[in-house]
Design a protein around this motif. Structure first.
Motif, PDB file in Angstrom:
ATOM      1  N   GLY A  91       0.790  -1.221   0.000  1.00 25.83           N
ATOM      2  CA  GLY A  91       0.000   0.000   0.000  1.00 25.83           C
ATOM      3  C   GLY A  91       0.822   1.271   0.000  1.00 25.83           C
ATOM      4  N   LEU A  92       1.930   1.289   0.741  1.00 30.41           N
ATOM      5  CA  LEU A  92       2.757   2.482   0.833  1.00 30.41           C
ATOM      6  C   LEU A  92       3.467   2.818  -0.475  1.00 30.41           C
ATOM      7  CD1 LEU A  92       4.333   1.987   4.382  1.00 30.41           C
ATOM      8  CD2 LEU A  92       2.670   3.747   3.708  1.00 30.41           C
ATOM      9  N   LEU A  93       3.460   1.875  -1.421  1.00 38.19           N
ATOM     10  CA  LEU A  93       4.149   2.087  -2.694  1.00 38.19           C
ATOM     11  C   LEU A  93       3.191   2.104  -3.886  1.00 38.19           C
ATOM     12  CD1 LEU A  93       7.287  -0.210  -2.163  1.00 38.19           C
ATOM     13  CD2 LEU A  93       7.146   2.284  -1.927  1.00 38.19           C
ATOM     14  N   GLN A  94       1.893   2.159  -3.620  1.00 35.61           N
ATOM     15  CA  GLN A  94       0.909   2.137  -4.700  1.00 35.61           C
ATOM     16  C   GLN A  94       0.674   3.518  -5.298  1.00 35.61           C
ATOM     17  OE1 GLN A  94      -2.687   0.321  -3.219  1.00 35.61           O
ATOM     18  NE2 GLN A  94      -1.678  -1.633  -2.774  1.00 35.61           N
ATOM     19  N   THR A  95       0.346   3.547  -6.586  1.00 39.27           N
ATOM     20  CA  THR A  95      -0.093   4.781  -7.244  1.00 39.27           C
ATOM     21  C   THR A  95      -1.599   4.921  -7.056  1.00 39.27           C
ATOM     22  OG1 THR A  95      -0.553   3.689  -9.349  1.00 39.27           O
ATOM     23  CG2 THR A  95       1.701   4.511  -9.006  1.00 39.27           C
ATOM     24  N   PRO A  96      -2.151   6.127  -7.236  1.00 40.58           N
ATOM     25  CA  PRO A  96      -3.602   6.294  -7.110  1.00 40.58           C
ATOM     26  C   PRO A  96      -4.395   5.403  -8.070  1.00 40.58           C
ATOM     27  CG  PRO A  96      -2.510   8.425  -7.042  1.00 40.58           C
ATOM     28  CD  PRO A  96      -1.456   7.424  -7.410  1.00 40.58           C
ATOM     29  N   ALA A  97      -3.953   5.325  -9.314  1.00 46.99           N
ATOM     30  CA  ALA A  97      -4.689   4.533 -10.309  1.00 46.99           C
ATOM     31  C   ALA A  97      -4.663   3.045  -9.969  1.00 46.99           C
ATOM     32  CB  ALA A  97      -4.109   4.766 -11.702  1.00 46.99           C
ATOM     33  N   TYR A  98      -3.519   2.564  -9.495  1.00 50.84           N
ATOM     34  CA  TYR A  98      -3.393   1.155  -9.104  1.00 50.84           C
ATOM     35  C   TYR A  98      -4.309   0.869  -7.911  1.00 50.84           C
ATOM     36  CZ  TYR A  98      -1.169  -3.227  -7.588  1.00 50.84           C
ATOM     37  OH  TYR A  98      -0.933  -4.533  -7.207  1.00 50.84           O
ATOM     38  N   ALA A  99      -4.273   1.739  -6.903  1.00 52.22           N
ATOM     39  CA  ALA A  99      -5.109   1.546  -5.718  1.00 52.22           C
ATOM     40  C   ALA A  99      -6.588   1.549  -6.086  1.00 52.22           C
ATOM     41  CB  ALA A  99      -4.814   2.634  -4.684  1.00 52.22           C
ATOM     42  N   GLU A 100      -6.983   2.471  -6.975  1.00 52.02           N
ATOM     43  CA  GLU A 100      -8.383   2.538  -7.396  1.00 52.02           C
ATOM     44  C   GLU A 100      -8.807   1.247  -8.083  1.00 52.02           C
ATOM     45  OE1 GLU A 100     -11.399   5.348 -10.079  1.00 52.02           O
ATOM     46  OE2 GLU A 100      -9.231   5.718 -10.091  1.00 52.02           O
ATOM     47  N   ALA A 101      -7.966   0.755  -9.001  1.00 51.85           N
ATOM     48  CA  ALA A 101      -8.279  -0.485  -9.708  1.00 51.85           C
ATOM     49  C   ALA A 101      -8.333  -1.658  -8.737  1.00 51.85           C
ATOM     50  CB  ALA A 101      -7.242  -0.741 -10.799  1.00 51.85           C
ATOM     51  N   LEU A 102      -7.480  -1.625  -7.731  1.00 53.30           N
ATOM     52  CA  LEU A 102      -7.454  -2.681  -6.721  1.00 53.30           C
ATOM     53  C   LEU A 102      -8.762  -2.700  -5.931  1.00 53.30           C
ATOM     54  CD1 LEU A 102      -5.384  -4.794  -5.700  1.00 53.30           C
ATOM     55  CD2 LEU A 102      -4.708  -3.138  -3.965  1.00 53.30           C
ATOM     56  N   ASP A 133     -17.016   5.937  -2.233  1.00 50.85           N
ATOM     57  CA  ASP A 133     -16.342   5.112  -1.225  1.00 50.85           C
ATOM     58  C   ASP A 133     -14.947   4.731  -1.701  1.00 50.85           C
ATOM     59  OD1 ASP A 133     -15.994   3.606   1.094  1.00 50.85           O
ATOM     60  OD2 ASP A 133     -16.737   1.787   0.135  1.00 50.85           O
ATOM     61  N   ILE A 134     -14.862   4.333  -2.968  1.00 48.11           N
ATOM     62  CA  ILE A 134     -13.558   3.967  -3.527  1.00 48.11           C
ATOM     63  C   ILE A 134     -12.627   5.171  -3.534  1.00 48.11           C
ATOM     64  CG2 ILE A 134     -12.374   3.301  -5.660  1.00 48.11           C
ATOM     65  CD1 ILE A 134     -14.682   1.403  -6.233  1.00 48.11           C
ATOM     66  N   ALA A 135     -13.130   6.323  -3.949  1.00 47.60           N
ATOM     67  CA  ALA A 135     -12.310   7.537  -3.986  1.00 47.60           C
ATOM     68  C   ALA A 135     -11.799   7.886  -2.593  1.00 47.60           C
ATOM     69  CB  ALA A 135     -13.109   8.698  -4.565  1.00 47.60           C
ATOM     70  N   HIS A 136     -12.652   7.704  -1.584  1.00 43.63           N
ATOM     71  CA  HIS A 136     -12.272   8.005  -0.194  1.00 43.63           C
ATOM     72  C   HIS A 136     -11.169   7.056   0.268  1.00 43.63           C
ATOM     73  CE1 HIS A 136     -12.920  10.020   3.568  1.00 43.63           C
ATOM     74  NE2 HIS A 136     -13.251   8.907   4.211  1.00 43.63           N
ATOM     75  N   ARG A 137     -11.276   5.800  -0.107  1.00 44.31           N
ATOM     76  CA  ARG A 137     -10.275   4.816   0.287  1.00 44.31           C
ATOM     77  C   ARG A 137      -8.943   5.064  -0.432  1.00 44.31           C
ATOM     78  NH1 ARG A 137     -12.227   0.485   3.145  1.00 44.31           N
ATOM     79  NH2 ARG A 137     -14.457   0.627   3.559  1.00 44.31           N
ATOM     80  N   VAL A 138      -9.012   5.451  -1.679  1.00 39.97           N
ATOM     81  CA  VAL A 138      -7.784   5.784  -2.409  1.00 39.97           C
ATOM     82  C   VAL A 138      -7.105   6.989  -1.769  1.00 39.97           C
ATOM     83  CG1 VAL A 138      -6.856   6.644  -4.596  1.00 39.97           C
ATOM     84  CG2 VAL A 138      -8.556   4.801  -4.597  1.00 39.97           C
ATOM     85  N   GLU A 139      -7.895   7.999  -1.439  1.00 33.21           N
ATOM     86  CA  GLU A 139      -7.364   9.201  -0.794  1.00 33.21           C
ATOM     87  C   GLU A 139      -6.676   8.856   0.523  1.00 33.21           C
ATOM     88  OE1 GLU A 139      -9.905  12.433   1.233  1.00 33.21           O
ATOM     89  OE2 GLU A 139      -9.677  13.149  -0.836  1.00 33.21           O
ATOM     90  N   ALA A 140      -7.288   7.976   1.300  1.00 34.95           N
ATOM     91  CA  ALA A 140      -6.702   7.559   2.570  1.00 34.95           C
ATOM     92  C   ALA A 140      -5.395   6.814   2.356  1.00 34.95           C
ATOM     93  CB  ALA A 140      -7.694   6.680   3.333  1.00 34.95           C
ATOM     94  N   ARG A 141      -5.365   5.934   1.371  1.00 32.39           N
ATOM     95  CA  ARG A 141      -4.138   5.173   1.099  1.00 32.39           C
ATOM     96  C   ARG A 141      -3.009   6.076   0.621  1.00 32.39           C
ATOM     97  NH1 ARG A 141      -4.483  -0.817  -1.030  1.00 32.39           N
ATOM     98  NH2 ARG A 141      -5.322  -0.824   1.084  1.00 32.39           N
ATOM     99  N   MET A 142      -3.345   7.065  -0.184  1.00 32.40           N
ATOM    100  CA  MET A 142      -2.316   7.985  -0.659  1.00 32.40           C
ATOM    101  C   MET A 142      -1.766   8.836   0.482  1.00 32.40           C
ATOM    102  SD  MET A 142      -1.905   7.142  -3.773  1.00 32.40           S
ATOM    103  CE  MET A 142      -2.393   5.470  -3.230  1.00 32.40           C
ATOM    104  N   ALA A 143      -2.631   9.198   1.427  1.00 35.86           N
ATOM    105  CA  ALA A 143      -2.184  10.000   2.565  1.00 35.86           C
ATOM    106  C   ALA A 143      -1.176   9.240   3.418  1.00 35.86           C
ATOM    107  CB  ALA A 143      -3.386  10.424   3.410  1.00 35.86           C
ATOM    108  N   ARG A 144      -1.303   7.923   3.477  1.00 39.01           N
ATOM    109  CA  ARG A 144      -0.357   7.112   4.253  1.00 39.01           C
ATOM    110  C   ARG A 144       1.070   7.255   3.725  1.00 39.01           C
ATOM    111  NH1 ARG A 144      -2.056   1.219   3.673  1.00 39.01           N
ATOM    112  NH2 ARG A 144      -0.023   0.909   4.664  1.00 39.01           N
ATOM    113  N   ARG A 145       1.214   7.530   2.446  1.00 39.87           N
ATOM    114  CA  ARG A 145       2.547   7.544   1.823  1.00 39.87           C
ATOM    115  C   ARG A 145       3.422   8.694   2.308  1.00 39.87           C
ATOM    116  NH1 ARG A 145       1.834   7.095  -4.593  1.00 39.87           N
ATOM    117  NH2 ARG A 145       1.292   9.278  -4.220  1.00 39.87           N
TER     118      ARG A 145
END
Length: 225
Positions: free
Chosen positions: A60-71, A82-94
């Motif tokens: 997760g710490l090395l994912q791109t936004p597009a990859y995370a969204e597709a995941l 919901d997906i957009a919110h989860r992607v935003e949260a994952r990107m913030a972790r980086r």
């Protein structure tokens, strides 16, 4: 994080203090429905070193936004917001990787994480480029465990070992599950996971060899695209 079976009062006190103090502050309070009460970012933000094994997807710490969204689109989350919110949260972790005094991230990932098509070749190519970029950072080490290695010590669930700068803040193990995050803090558990990580580090390609391997995967993706 559970403190069951912890009999040493100073250890219990240190763990309580770490969790309580971390949860008082932090951007992830806005994403409680994503991370839950026992938020992994609580501990990632406090860690000085994170050692992580991933067998199926890019960590997760090395994912791109597009990859995370597709995941996320491949899971049970179908609502676009919901997906957009989860992607935003994952990107913030980086942010922990690029902040002042960043976390040192040591990753070993199975070749399957590089080969599994998440989204499309374009998304995967962008993800490989990001991996190569991050692998050049002085605080990020990326190693690939190729299929040719055969059986290895980490043919189990992905896990992370988080180490903290303060002596009283003992290392913890994080294992993600379908429904929750599981944390282990007993010294014997930490020792077993640390030994496992050491084994797969020795089996994996070196960081230099891994960069070449990822670059080859990128070339293949670009030719397919």
């Amino acid at each position: 994080m559970t403190n069951r079976d912890i009999e040493d009062p100073p250890q219990r006190q240190a763990l309580h203090a770490l969790a309580k103090d971390a949860k008082k502050r932090g951007w992830w309070s806005s994403y409680k429905e994503v991370f839950g009460d026992q938020a992994l970012p609580d501990f990632e933000a406090e860690a000085s070193v994170i050692r992580s094994f991933e067998g199926l997807v890019i960590p997760g710490l090395l994912q791109t936004p597009a990859y995370a969204e597709a995941l996320f689109q491949g899971g049970r989350y179908t609502d676009a917001k919901d997906i957009a919110h989860r992607v935003e949260a994952r990107m913030a972790r980086r942010e922990i990787l690029t902040r002042f005094n960043p976390v040192h991230l040591r990753v070993v990932m199975d070749e399957a994480a590089l080969r599994r098509m998440i989204g499309n070749p374009s998304i995967m190519a962008e993800q490989m480029k990001h991996l190569l970029h991050m692998a050049k950072m002085p605080n990020v080490d990326v190693q690939v465990l190729p299929f040719s290695a055969g059986s290895h010590a980490a043919l189990v669930a992905p896990f992370s070992i988080l180490e903290f700068p303060e002596q009283l803040d003992l290392p913890i193990i994080h294992v993600g599950t379908v429904v929750d995050s599981v944390f282990f803090e007993q010294p014997k558990d930490v020792a077993r996971y640390s030994a496992t990580f050491g084994d797969i580090q020795g089996t994996a390609l070196s960081t230099t060899q891994s960069a070449r391997f990822i670059a080859d995967v990128l070339t293949s993706l670009e030719s397919d695209g």
